[in-house]
Design an enzyme around this catalytic site. Structure first.
Site, PDB file in Angstrom:
ATOM      1  N   ARG A  80      -6.042   0.790   3.876  1.00  0.00           N
ATOM      2  CA  ARG A  80      -4.905   1.335   3.128  1.00  0.00           C
ATOM      3  C   ARG A  80      -4.559   0.467   1.926  1.00  0.00           C
ATOM      4  NH1 ARG A  80      -3.131  -0.545   8.197  1.00  0.00           N
ATOM      5  NH2 ARG A  80      -1.180  -1.715   8.352  1.00  0.00           N
TER       6      ARG A  80
ATOM      7  N   GLU B 289      -1.553  -6.801   7.440  1.00  0.00           N
ATOM      8  CA  GLU B 289      -0.211  -6.580   7.988  1.00  0.00           C
ATOM      9  C   GLU B 289      -0.019  -7.499   9.198  1.00  0.00           C
ATOM     10  OE1 GLU B 289       2.784  -6.265   7.979  1.00  0.00           O
ATOM     11  OE2 GLU B 289       3.047  -4.136   7.482  1.00  0.00           O
TER      12      GLU B 289
ATOM     13  N   HIS C 218       0.824  -1.212   0.000  1.00  0.00           N
ATOM     14  CA  HIS C 218       0.000   0.000   0.000  1.00  0.00           C
ATOM     15  C   HIS C 218       0.861   1.266   0.000  1.00  0.00           C
ATOM     16  CE1 HIS C 218       1.017   0.889   4.175  1.00  0.00           C
ATOM     17  NE2 HIS C 218       0.965  -0.412   4.371  1.00  0.00           N
TER      18      HIS C 218
ATOM     19  N   HIS D 242       0.621  -5.599   2.394  1.00  0.00           N
ATOM     20  CA  HIS D 242       1.408  -4.873   3.388  1.00  0.00           C
ATOM     21  C   HIS D 242       2.870  -5.313   3.397  1.00  0.00           C
ATOM     22  CE1 HIS D 242      -2.377  -3.359   5.100  1.00  0.00           C
ATOM     23  NE2 HIS D 242      -2.834  -4.499   4.603  1.00  0.00           N
TER      24      HIS D 242
END
Ligand code: 3PG
Length: 325
Positions: A136, A190, A87, A260
């Site tokens: 994100r 993440e 991202h 991520h």
């Protein structure tokens, strides 16, 4: 970089370096991705360094469908594109805070990075998009796809309940053909950063020591306090990749994953067969796409389409980085 307008893309590789970055070389209505930087001398200033097991074979060109209609079905091609994008910069990247599974949006810079990432991949076919469940990554996927030359509409698939699934049905085959499913999966989130989430990275290094914090951030099997190690993150991210995403590639579909730093590190570790020692020095920049070609059951790393021109920007580097940033 200019907006994407070409009608055809050829994906090629220079035999000397499979880890090179590729810049568009437009001629006679086509785009060829050629090496803009390489892992050969001179590339280090761009932060791109070859993995020891990088491949160097020349592969056949992958052509985009020539009409929107022909692009709606899974390709019969023996190769498929796999694009990985971390991202763009998030509000907590900007503040230098450990983020993990906290769901924060992109900054204006992150929005721009996602748009630029989209320009880099605008000629690479995409049939299905996977993102994490975090905004994100989803923002990045959507913004990147806005740049794609095919102008298909990315549509999030809702399966969290029978009602959500039913209420989001599309009843036009033609409209479906002009859409790209976006599948969200928490498994691609993440790494959960435990009690570091929300802490400032520099202050944490000052408090616990730079080496300790580097160990938490980059070691393979040492988790941060009450968080996930990279190994734990890999257990869910790589399992998901093997079970859900590889079958798509096998069926000839071109896949983009927007995720991520650490969920992608674990997937790249798997793809590039990095050791737990090698992965320590694997860093990914925000918003820089990485291209792999899946062919005959193997992944061939193609680097970052239209390579970065600024020093310190990298899609993939094995240079060991100790600084906290
Ligand atoms: O979760 C975070 O803080 C970042 O997205 C990744 O952080 P790291 O570079 O410390 O792994």
């Amino acid at each position: 970089m200019a907006a994407c307008t070409s009608q055809q893309a050829l994906i090629s590789v220079k035999p000397r370096c499979a880890s090179a970055s590729f810049g568009p070389d437009r001629r006679a209505g086509s785009v060829r991705f050629v090496s803009a930087t390489s892992c050969c001398p001179g590339s280090r200033k761009l932060g791109l360094v070859c993995a020891s097991n990088s491949q160097s074979s020349v592969i056949e060109p992958a052509k985009l469908p020539s009409s929107p209609e022909s692009g709606s079905n899974p390709k019969k091609s023996s190769e498929a594109a796999l694009i990985l994008i971390r991202h763009g910069e998030s509000l907590w990247n900007e503040k230098n805070l450990f983020t993990g599974c906290v769901d924060v949006p992109l900054t204006p810079k992150g929005v721009n990075e996602a748009i630029e990432a989209g320009k880099r991949i605008c000629n690479i076919p995409v049939d299905v998009i996977y993102t994490s469940s975090l905004i994100r990554a989803q923002m990045t996927a959507m913004l990147a796809m806005m740049q794609h030359r095919r102008k298909k509409v990315p549509i999030i698939v809702h399966k969290e309940s029978e009602r959500a699934h039913q209420w989001s049905q599309v009843y036009s085959e033609e409209t479906k053909k002009q859409s790209i499913p976006v599948i969200t999966a928490w498994q691609l989130n993440e790494r959960m950063y435990g009690e570091l989430q929300g802490l400032n990275k520099q202050e944490t290094a000052d408090l616990f020591g730079k080496e300790q914090v580097h160990e938490w951030r980059r070691s393979y099997d040492i988790p941060p306090p009450n968080g996930e190690s990279l190994e734990m993150c890999a257990e869910r991210a790589v399992s998901y990749f093997k079970e859900q995403i590889i079958p798509q590639l096998v069926s000839g579909k071109h896949v983009m994953i927007a995720a991520h730093g650490n969920s992608l590190r674990s997937i790249i570790m798997h793809l590039d067969k990095l050791t737990s020692q090698e992965v320590i020095s694997l860093e990914l920049s925000t918003g820089i796409p990485m291209l792999y070609i899946f062919k005959e059951g193997k992944f061939i790393r193609r680097g970052s389409p239209a390579g970065p021109s600024e020093a310190g920007v990298y899609a993939y580097t094995k240079v060991r980085v100790f600084s906290i940033f």
